[in-house]
Design a protein around this motif. Structure first.
Motif, PDB file in Angstrom:
ATOM      1  N   TRP A  17     -77.820 -60.990 -33.909  1.00 51.50           N
ATOM      2  CA  TRP A  17     -78.556 -62.013 -33.167  1.00 51.50           C
ATOM      3  C   TRP A  17     -80.037 -62.032 -33.545  1.00 51.50           C
ATOM      4  O   TRP A  17     -80.599 -63.076 -33.876  1.00 51.50           O
ATOM      5  N   SER A  47     -87.137 -68.704 -22.112  1.00 55.73           N
ATOM      6  CA  SER A  47     -87.019 -67.608 -23.074  1.00 55.73           C
ATOM      7  C   SER A  47     -88.340 -67.343 -23.790  1.00 55.73           C
ATOM      8  O   SER A  47     -88.744 -68.131 -24.659  1.00 55.73           O
ATOM      9  N   ARG A  75     -74.964 -63.438 -26.503  1.00 60.59           N
ATOM     10  CA  ARG A  75     -75.862 -62.600 -27.297  1.00 60.59           C
ATOM     11  C   ARG A  75     -75.249 -61.228 -27.560  1.00 60.59           C
ATOM     12  O   ARG A  75     -75.366 -60.674 -28.652  1.00 60.59           O
ATOM     13  N   GLY A  76     -74.580 -60.675 -26.550  1.00 59.08           N
ATOM     14  CA  GLY A  76     -74.009 -59.346 -26.696  1.00 59.08           C
ATOM     15  C   GLY A  76     -72.886 -59.274 -27.708  1.00 59.08           C
ATOM     16  O   GLY A  76     -72.590 -58.200 -28.246  1.00 59.08           O
ATOM     17  N   THR A  92     -80.107 -67.709 -23.999  1.00 60.30           N
ATOM     18  CA  THR A  92     -80.057 -67.368 -22.566  1.00 60.30           C
ATOM     19  C   THR A  92     -78.718 -66.827 -22.080  1.00 60.30           C
ATOM     20  O   THR A  92     -78.662 -66.276 -20.973  1.00 60.30           O
ATOM     21  N   ASN A  93     -77.653 -66.987 -22.855  1.00 60.73           N
ATOM     22  CA  ASN A  93     -76.341 -66.509 -22.426  1.00 60.73           C
ATOM     23  C   ASN A  93     -76.187 -65.057 -22.870  1.00 60.73           C
ATOM     24  O   ASN A  93     -75.993 -64.761 -24.050  1.00 60.73           O
ATOM     25  N   THR A  94     -76.272 -64.113 -21.934  1.00 62.24           N
ATOM     26  CA  THR A  94     -76.254 -62.691 -22.284  1.00 62.24           C
ATOM     27  C   THR A  94     -74.911 -62.269 -22.877  1.00 62.24           C
ATOM     28  O   THR A  94     -74.867 -61.402 -23.751  1.00 62.24           O
ATOM     29  N   ARG A  95     -73.816 -62.869 -22.412  1.00 63.45           N
ATOM     30  CA  ARG A  95     -72.497 -62.546 -22.973  1.00 63.45           C
ATOM     31  C   ARG A  95     -72.426 -62.976 -24.431  1.00 63.45           C
ATOM     32  O   ARG A  95     -71.954 -62.222 -25.292  1.00 63.45           O
TER      33      ARG A  95
END
Length: 282
Positions: A173, A208, A167-168, A162-165
């Motif tokens: 991933w 998710s 994951r990016g 859920t943490n987009t930072r």
């Protein structure tokens, strides 16, 4: 307690010895009871322990004899209080009856200054402390700046999805996500019915769809030992090996240390990132 195997029989013998020795070390005065009659053996009587715990004398006798009877968390806690068991002794009683010891209080309050100092001393390399549910109990500043954790992140699995930072910054991933979920299912299988595992799974399934799809596969796997690759927006490509250390007095806790991969310039990039952060205005 279920019957049948030699291992169960040995555990019952240990349970019997454990309860007898805990009972023998106490006197009626220790538990604010009046001693009645002569005592052939030291310690509390079985009926006194039963009275203190609020259970039947026959039931407690069967428990101490290691018989095949049903036990509950509530009753074990009552017996623990009656016998003045320490927290490690209480956990041992649970294990001898075949149950998983429940968590006690807030985990964060139990994180010692020594553990926090260890994590901080590992900077500029990331380090974190997690429990068997993958709840984040503590982490150093490098885990935030290098790996992408936020102050609000509370569970590594939930963060992963859920943490987009976060994951990016993890280029592989999608490749490792199925293995991450399979490893978590294997971890949860050791504690069937544990409400904390259920909470994490329920919360993440709702948050998710990717996790929900992977969880529905029912894949089971070992913990991932692969090299961790991070693409940091300021430091560039970073490669880590991880060292997983169990905490002696909390066997379900693990310190995870991120080690710069030998043969790469990750260590130098981390120090350069640290200098940039220290030079930045507050």
């Amino acid at each position: 307690m279920t019957s049948g195997s030699p291992a169960v029989a040995r555990r019952r013998e240990q349970l019997s010895d454990f309860l007898r020795t805990r009972r023998a070390r106490l006197t009626p005065a220790d538990v604010d009871m009046v001693a009645v009659g002569r005592r052939r053996t030291p310690g509390l009587r079985r009926e006194e322990v039963a009275a203190l715990a609020g259970v039947g004398v026959s039931w407690y006798t069967w428990l101490e004899q290691g018989r095949d009877i049903n036990v509950s968390n509530e009753v074990l806690d009552a017996i623990s209080r009656a016998l003045r068991l320490s927290e490690p002794e209480r956990a041992h009683l649970y294990l001898l009856t075949g149950l998983n010891p429940p968590r006690v209080g807030g985990a964060d309050a139990d994180v010692t200054p020594e553990l926090r100092q260890l994590l901080d001393a590992w900077s500029p390399r990331p380090a974190l402390l997690q429990d068997k549910y993958w709840n984040l109990l503590a982490l150093n500043d490098a885990a935030k700046t290098v790996l992408g954790y936020h102050d609000t992140d509370q569970n590594c699995l939930i963060t992963f999805f859920t943490n987009t930072r976060y994951r990016g910054m993890h280029g592989h991933w999608a490749t490792i996500a199925p293995d991450i979920v399979a490893a978590y299912r294997a971890e949860a299988a050791h504690s069937p019915g544990d409400p904390e595992f259920a909470r994490v799974i329920t919360e993440l399934t709702a948050a998710s769809p990717e996790f929900a799809d992977l969880w529905a596969r029912h894949d089971v796997g070992a913990p991932i030992q692969a090299v961790k690759a991070v693409h940091h927006p300021e430091a560039g490509d970073l490669l880590f090996d991880t060292t997983n250390l169990a905490v002696a007095n909390h066997p379900d806790w693990h310190v995870i240390l991120y080690n710069p991969r030998p043969g790469t310039d990750t260590e130098a990039r981390l120090h350069r990132l640290q200098r940039i952060r220290l030079a930045a205005p507050a």
